[in-house]
Design an enzyme around this catalytic site. Structure first.
Site, PDB file in Angstrom:
ATOM      1  N   HIS A  89      33.531 -10.727  26.769  1.00  0.00           N
ATOM      2  CA  HIS A  89      33.470  -9.638  25.793  1.00  0.00           C
ATOM      3  C   HIS A  89      32.801 -10.137  24.514  1.00  0.00           C
ATOM      4  O   HIS A  89      32.989 -11.291  24.109  1.00  0.00           O
ATOM      5  CB  HIS A  89      34.875  -9.145  25.441  1.00  0.00           C
ATOM      6  CG  HIS A  89      35.575  -8.414  26.542  1.00  0.00           C
ATOM      7  ND1 HIS A  89      34.954  -8.000  27.686  1.00  0.00           N
ATOM      8  CD2 HIS A  89      36.882  -8.002  26.648  1.00  0.00           C
ATOM      9  CE1 HIS A  89      35.829  -7.372  28.460  1.00  0.00           C
ATOM     10  NE2 HIS A  89      37.003  -7.363  27.841  1.00  0.00           N
ATOM     11  N   CYS A 111      42.538  -8.513  25.937  1.00  0.00           N
ATOM     12  CA  CYS A 111      41.400  -9.435  25.963  1.00  0.00           C
ATOM     13  C   CYS A 111      40.374  -9.137  24.879  1.00  0.00           C
ATOM     14  O   CYS A 111      39.714 -10.059  24.374  1.00  0.00           O
ATOM     15  CB  CYS A 111      40.735  -9.419  27.337  1.00  0.00           C
ATOM     16  SG  CYS A 111      40.254  -7.772  27.914  1.00  0.00           S
TER      17      CYS A 111
END
Length: 349
Positions: free
Chosen positions: A254, A130
């Site tokens: 993120h 990710c």
């Protein structure tokens, strides 16, 4: 031709739940959708594409008649069961780290290297980490124009990157420190917060310079994933990459700061134009009016968001920028679904 059959393995997990929502939003390219999970979850009822589906237990027979199987399970489960699914005739799209660096398993980002889906001798296609996915779509667009040579990145990774346990612990820690003076003095947080969960230090009101497991020479597994996966996706085995991964008290999304050095000299305006027109990228870059992406803007969305695009003051071949991506959507479930859709086109063409 009839639509291909799809299995979602790990349908009851955090990413699997997001996957069912994404499948309900995406084009209707699937025939049967079969939900597979552990024996303890078998019999659960979940909604997908307006239908109530019953979860079945993970067995070799659960893959019979399946064309594409998306795996959203821990590494060890994928390592055991993805080859079994492939042996039953399914093409596996795996979201774990089990096969990412296998030379016989392509690591695919549809906006960057879609052609690699056809190169699958093991019948398995891997989905990147990710953190890598939060930046690689924008970097792929810039690489096509300027030829990437070197990356220096720092990540600011959300608690959900550590799974449901990460989310639960951060929420609990926030409730514990709310209304207190925790953080005013050294030791306050550790005195109040007794359970760090999957993190090596309190995360609420804190920043933890660690994500992943310990590897050689003081590096973390997350830092090595950013390096090795970027090289493989971009087809640049000698790309210089320096990564530092940090956990921050954000639930989901993120972020990364990126310093990218190119073979061809970029311009700020040229880079902005490339990013503005790149598939899967949303440019928000108006610093004069303090407009740039933050996790609060990005959570729940699909694109890679990019802002703070600047030409390096000390290196005319380099750009600096800030990127954000929802680590449960593009960073996991969405990219997996996009790879599967490329396979669906292949099966029906």
């Amino acid at each position: 031709m009839s639509k291909p059959a799809l299995a979602v393995v790990g349908a009851t997990g955090a990413v699997g739940t997001v996957m069912l929502g994404i499948l309900s939003e995406r084009p209707d390219v699937w025939g049967e959708i079969r939900l597979i999970a552990s024996a303890r979850s078998a019999g659960k009822k979940l909604m997908c594409r307006g239908q109530e589906l019953t979860v079945v237990a993970l067995t070799p027979e659960s893959f019979d008649g399946i064309d594409v199987a998306m795996f959203d399970v821990p590494d060890e489960i994928s390592a055991e069961w993805a080859p079994i699914a492939a042996s039953r005739g399914a093409v596996v799209v795996d979201n774990s780290a089990a096969f990412r660096m296998d030379v016989d398993v392509p690591l695919v980002v549809p906006e960057v290297n879609p052609q690699e889906v056809k190169n699958r001798p093991r019948g398995i296609i891997s989905n990147p980490n990710c953190t890598t996915l939060s930046m690689i779509v924008s970097l792929g667009a810039l690489h096509r124009n300027y030829e990437l040579k070197e990356l220096v990145v720092s990540s600011y990774q959300a608690a959900s990157g550590a799974g449901q346990a990460g989310l639960d612990v951060l929420r609990e820690q926030i409730s514990l420190v709310a209304g207190t003076s925790a953080g005013d003095n050294a030791g306050d947080l550790r005195a109040i917060i007794k359970d760090n969960g999957p993190f090596p230090a309190p995360l609420a009101l804190n920043v933890v310079p660690w994500a992943g497991s310990l590897k050689a020479d003081g590096y973390s597994s997350e830092e090595l994933k950013v390096r090795n996966e970027s090289r493989k996706i971009l087809g640049l085995p000698n790309l210089k990459v320096s990564a530092t991964c940090v956990r921050v008290p954000v639930l989901t999304t993120h972020s990364l700061t990126v310093h990218a050095v190119f073979a061809k000299e970029p311009s700020r305006k040229g880079a902005q134009d490339i990013l503005q027109n790149a598939a899967g990228v949303k440019l928000v870059d108006d610093p004069e009016n303090y407009k740039f992406p933050t996790p609060a803007d990005v959570v729940g969305t699909d694109p890679t968001w990019v802002g703070r695009v600047r030409k390096s003051l000390d290196d005319p071949m380099a750009l600096d920028m800030f990127v954000c991506g929802d680590n449960l959507r593009k960073g996991a479930a969405l990219n997996t679904a996009q790879i599967a859709e490329l396979l669906a086109i292949e099966f029906t063409s």
